[in-house]
Motif scaffolding. Structure first.
Motif, PDB file in Angstrom:
ATOM      1  N   LEU A   9      -8.772  -4.283   1.075  1.00  0.00           N
ATOM      2  CA  LEU A   9      -7.735  -3.838   0.140  1.00  0.00           C
ATOM      3  C   LEU A   9      -7.686  -2.307   0.130  1.00  0.00           C
ATOM      4  N   THR A  10      -6.529  -1.753   0.478  1.00  0.00           N
ATOM      5  CA  THR A  10      -6.347  -0.296   0.543  1.00  0.00           C
ATOM      6  C   THR A  10      -5.100   0.091  -0.234  1.00  0.00           C
ATOM      7  N   PHE A  11      -5.231   1.069  -1.121  1.00  0.00           N
ATOM      8  CA  PHE A  11      -4.104   1.507  -1.932  1.00  0.00           C
ATOM      9  C   PHE A  11      -3.503   2.782  -1.357  1.00  0.00           C
ATOM     10  N   LEU A  12      -2.168   2.813  -1.327  1.00  0.00           N
ATOM     11  CA  LEU A  12      -1.458   4.026  -0.976  1.00  0.00           C
ATOM     12  C   LEU A  12      -1.251   4.831  -2.259  1.00  0.00           C
ATOM     13  N   ALA A  13      -0.712   6.019  -2.134  1.00  0.00           N
ATOM     14  CA  ALA A  13      -0.602   6.921  -3.288  1.00  0.00           C
ATOM     15  C   ALA A  13       0.206   6.315  -4.426  1.00  0.00           C
ATOM     16  N   ASP A  14       1.201   5.481  -4.101  1.00  0.00           N
ATOM     17  CA  ASP A  14       2.054   4.906  -5.138  1.00  0.00           C
ATOM     18  C   ASP A  14       1.561   3.551  -5.635  1.00  0.00           C
ATOM     19  N   ASN A  15       0.318   3.209  -5.293  1.00  0.00           N
ATOM     20  CA  ASN A  15      -0.303   1.934  -5.678  1.00  0.00           C
ATOM     21  C   ASN A  15       0.261   0.727  -4.929  1.00  0.00           C
ATOM     22  N   SER A  16       1.138   0.949  -3.939  1.00  0.00           N
ATOM     23  CA  SER A  16       1.402  -0.136  -2.992  1.00  0.00           C
ATOM     24  C   SER A  16       0.112  -0.341  -2.222  1.00  0.00           C
ATOM     25  N   PHE A  17      -0.024  -1.488  -1.556  1.00  0.00           N
ATOM     26  CA  PHE A  17      -1.338  -1.744  -0.986  1.00  0.00           C
ATOM     27  C   PHE A  17      -1.278  -2.547   0.303  1.00  0.00           C
ATOM     28  N   ILE A  18      -2.333  -2.400   1.095  1.00  0.00           N
ATOM     29  CA  ILE A  18      -2.526  -3.108   2.352  1.00  0.00           C
ATOM     30  C   ILE A  18      -3.570  -4.193   2.115  1.00  0.00           C
ATOM     31  N   TRP A  19      -3.358  -5.362   2.708  1.00  0.00           N
ATOM     32  CA  TRP A  19      -4.157  -6.551   2.412  1.00  0.00           C
ATOM     33  C   TRP A  19      -4.279  -7.367   3.691  1.00  0.00           C
ATOM     34  N   THR A  20      -5.376  -8.056   3.890  1.00  0.00           N
ATOM     35  CA  THR A  20      -5.484  -8.963   5.026  1.00  0.00           C
ATOM     36  C   THR A  20      -5.565 -10.398   4.516  1.00  0.00           C
ATOM     37  N   SER A  21      -5.006 -11.319   5.309  1.00  0.00           N
ATOM     38  CA  SER A  21      -4.911 -12.709   4.858  1.00  0.00           C
ATOM     39  C   SER A  21      -4.756 -13.636   6.054  1.00  0.00           C
ATOM     40  N   GLU A  22      -5.168 -14.900   5.852  1.00  0.00           N
ATOM     41  CA  GLU A  22      -4.969 -15.952   6.847  1.00  0.00           C
ATOM     42  C   GLU A  22      -3.755 -16.818   6.505  1.00  0.00           C
ATOM     43  N   ARG A  23      -2.845 -16.305   5.751  1.00  0.00           N
ATOM     44  CA  ARG A  23      -1.751 -17.112   5.208  1.00  0.00           C
ATOM     45  C   ARG A  23      -0.876 -17.730   6.292  1.00  0.00           C
ATOM     46  N   ASP A  24      -0.799 -17.131   7.502  1.00  0.00           N
ATOM     47  CA  ASP A  24       0.002 -17.737   8.567  1.00  0.00           C
ATOM     48  C   ASP A  24      -0.854 -18.476   9.585  1.00  0.00           C
ATOM     49  N   GLY A  25      -2.142 -18.657   9.257  1.00  0.00           N
ATOM     50  CA  GLY A  25      -3.038 -19.394  10.137  1.00  0.00           C
ATOM     51  C   GLY A  25      -3.973 -18.518  10.940  1.00  0.00           C
ATOM     52  N   TYR A  26      -3.715 -17.202  10.940  1.00  0.00           N
ATOM     53  CA  TYR A  26      -4.587 -16.237  11.615  1.00  0.00           C
ATOM     54  C   TYR A  26      -4.756 -15.037  10.697  1.00  0.00           C
TER      55      TYR A  26
END
Length: 736
Positions: free
Chosen positions: A328-345
């Motif tokens: 979980l990584t936050f950008l300056a505006d609190n938007s964020f980067i996330w990793t997930s297996e939601r599509d199967g990978y």
């Protein structure tokens, strides 16, 4: 002619095998460190992006130093601090900069508690005044600088303290901490082991608040281990350990206001687990990840400490389970980067601050295996993936909008990167099955190697005198799947002869043992066994990682079923090879691998003639809640899943030779597993061998312990698999 049953993917190894390369590996060399690789320790990129620091150890003076280097030239600029110049500190194990890089925290007298937790004495070194100050006379846990470097928060005896470095005054934040009852600011045993973190507190962006997790483990059942030591009477270590289906710690989240000296409770009604907390760039917004007991329902909340309000930002569910990461990584505006297996990978996703998906950054039938960070200037994300084959690791960059993907690494093998703060450079660690670790400085834009920093050419020169076999990577078709495999044959392999087969595996959910990387100590042991005349094979069966969620999660609620079926089927297929003696096939493993090897010789007693199990789980009823229930649910919900795959319940099937090994101070996989297995074998009137290592933990090491253990295992293999080749090997040694 027998069918081979596997398809060769790539063939990796030393370029030539010279006749002069006939030196034999010995266990004394392997476990004495003769083949140790050189590396870079505690690398830290300075904020200016132009320099980095590493921790260096001087063996002649037994002192440690934090040395600063220039990225562009790789020249050493200065020694920031050396223990040789500090009164009262012979050396320090680690260092940590304050955010402004004007202070260093140095760890001394560090002692392990469990796998990740330690106690130690910590000093703060002021780079401007060159002064050194002790944070506490006590051994403390997890000290952390405040954002401005003026304070240090830490945990002592399950309570949180804050020390003002200017005044020297220490303030106690919590007072209810008590061993085996209440823990503030650090995790309990099961969180540490299975959620992989110890520090359970976090400073906000301006240092005005600290968020922390409180663990009430009062009702968690206790586990006790005898510590035999050297005294007349043994001691006993007692700690809280929740086994599958039993009660966990009750967790709660709190925010301490430094100015008001008050603690506010965060109301989280659905938080059975709180596996992560992290402040955003906004000093008033705390991110919280919570999960249900089944771990298949993950929620990301934003808590607004100024308004005492809680917003649900992201909600992920899965039919099996959702993995927890640190990506979980936050950008300056609190938007964020996330990793997930939601599509199967496993892939990278970008969300706005309200939790609305802006775009999926990476996609494809491959997995992101490491997330390195985001460069706000270039709007690029840097990551590692297996796009170039699941046994390899490569480094990539991609823009936040999912465009402009670029592979930065080139050689097939395992690449790992440490980026400069401004993402101008990265230091690449590379190895493969034929190349020991090499560290280079690379350009982050192109991936081009600028300079070599560290290599292991000297190790290559040493190994040139040894008889080494190539490690062959391939796949084997088993139970409808192409499974990754490596094989090591004797250097003088003759396809017209028959060889005993010795298989290794770990097989745990999401794990990987078949990887294109440099040797571990076990690999040299396998080389030694190959020199004796064994063929060694490793197969990653269903349930292992980096081939998609479906492949990994097929073992859900059935640990030890499909993985064992794959090992048995692989052994059968390998036994069909003309050069494999199908009457002499053995298997071994450690921890989950020991659980597997035990099941393999019991459920595959017509295939495996011997097995070694080190520190094995013998019933998942004996293992902890978080790990076991993630993959099995509780014993109350899934009794057949537990019992139908427990080696204890199949001891009557034992026909071959079985060696069982455990340490008595194993806080992770308790020796109870082996003792119950022994009793079951005894009552079934089965003969077996076993070894107990007093006061040794899950790793079973210390002094000559590993040497003695591997000598025992080697002798066991020679006795029960070696047969004819052992006599041939001894005769050849005499001729040489």
């Amino acid at each position: 002619m027998k069918k081979t049953g596997y398809t060769l993917l790539l063939f990796l190894g030393l370029t030539t095998v010279l006749l002069a390369q006939d030196q034999k590996f010995t266990l004394e060399e392997i476990w004495g460190g003769a083949f140790r690789t050189e590396g870079m320790d505690a690398l830290h990129s300075m904020d200016n992006g132009k320099q980095y620091t590493v921790l260096n150890y001087d063996r002649s003076t037994r002192s440690t130093a934090v040395d600063k280097y220039d990225y562009a030239t790789l020249e050493k600029i200065e020694t920031i601090v050396s223990s040789a110049d500090l009164e009262g500190i012979q050396n320090f194990r680690s260092y940590q900069f304050s955010d402004d890089e004007q202070k260093l925290m140095l760890a001394t007298e560090v002692e392990s508690v469990f796998r990740r937790s330690t106690l130690g004495k910590y000093f703060v070194y002021d780079l401007q005044t060159k002064s050194l100050s002790l944070i506490s006379e006590n051994r403390i846990q997890e000290p952390a600088f405040s954002p401005d470097g003026s304070k240090v928060a830490y945990v002592f005896e399950n309570n949180i303290y804050i020390k003002d470095l200017q005044s020297g005054q220490t303030m106690q934040v919590t007072t209810d901490g008590k061993k085996n009852e209440i823990i503030n600011g650090v995790t309990d045993w099961v969180y540490e082991e299975e959620f992989s973190f110890v520090r359970a507190f976090d400073w906000n962006a301006d240092g005005s608040e600290i968020a922390f997790i409180r663990f009430d483990e009062t009702e968690v059942p206790e586990f006790s281990m005898d510590v035999f030591g050297q005294s007349l009477y043994p001691d006993q270590q007692v700690f809280k350990y929740p086994k599958a289906g039993e009660k966990n710690s009750e967790v709660s989240l709190h925010v301490y206001d430094l100015a008001a000296q008050t603690t506010n409770d965060v109301a989280l009604e659905d938080a059975y687990y709180i596996p992560r907390i992290k402040w955003t760039p906004d000093a008033d917004v705390l991110s919280i990840q919570v999960m249900n007991r089944h771990q298949n329902d993950l929620k990301l909340y934003f808590y607004h400490s100024d308004k005492k309000e809680l917003d649900l930002v992201l909600h992920e569910t899965d039919d099996a389970y959702v993995d927890i990461t640190d990506n979980l990584t936050f950008l300056a505006d609190n938007s964020f980067i996330w990793t997930s297996e939601r599509d199967g990978y496993n892939h990278i996703y970008y969300y706005d601050k309200k939790g609305k998906l802006k775009n999926q950054v990476t996609e494809g039938m491959w997995e992101v295996t490491n997330y390195y960070g985001y460069d706000a200037d270039s709007k690029k994300i840097y990551y590692q993936s297996v796009e170039n084959g699941s046994v390899n690791r490569d480094i990539y960059s991609i823009r936040l909008n999912g465009k402009g993907k670029k592979r930065l690494s080139s050689e097939a093998g395992t690449h790992n990167a440490t980026f400069s703060t401004d993402f101008t450079y990265y230091i690449n660690s590379f190895s493969s099955a034929s190349t020991p670790y090499r560290y280079t400085l690379n350009d982050a834009e192109t991936g081009k190697v600028i300079k070599e920093i560290v290599n292991n050419n000297q190790l290559n020169e040493v190994l040139a005198g040894y008889e080494m076999s190539e490690k062959e990577f391939s796949t084997i078709s088993v139970n409808g799947n192409e499974l990754n495999m490596w094989m090591i044959k004797p250097a003088d392999f003759d396809a017209g002869k028959e060889y005993p087969l010795f298989m290794f595996q770990y097989s745990g959910p999401g794990s990987q043992s078949v990887a294109n990387r440099w040797n571990s100590s076990n690999d040299y042991w396998y080389q030694m066994l190959a020199q004796k005349g064994y063929i060694i094979v490793c197969v990653d069966g269903r349930g292992t990682g980096f081939k998609g969620a479906d492949f990994k999660k097929v073992t859900y609620k059935e640990l030890g079923k499909y993985e064992v079926e794959d090992q048995i089927a692989a052994a059968k297929k390998l036994g069909e090879l003309s050069y494999i003696d199908q009457e002499r096939i053995g298997i071994w493993g450690w921890s989950y691998g020991g659980f597997m090897s035990s099941n393999a010789i019991l459920k595959g007693n017509d295939v495996f003639s011997m097995a070694i199990a080190v520190a094995p789980v013998t019933s998942w009823r004996f293992y902890d809640t978080v790990y076991t229930e993630r993959y099995m649910r509780t014993p109350q919900e899934n009794p057949s899943g537990y019992d139908d795959n427990s080696p204890i319940n199949f001891v009557n099937n034992l026909k071959g030779d079985y060696l069982l090994v455990h340490g008595t101070a194993d806080d992770n996989v308790h020796v109870q597993n082996t003792m119950r297995m022994v009793e079951a074998l005894v009552q079934a009137n089965k003969q077996f061998d076993w070894a107990i290592y007093p006061d040794k933990n899950h790793g079973i090491y210390g002094g000559n312990t590993r040497l003695q253990l591997y000598t025992k295992m080697t002798n066991f293999i020679d006795e029960h698999l070696g047969d004819r080749i052992n006599e041939d090997f001894m005769a050849k040694q005499q001729l040489d």
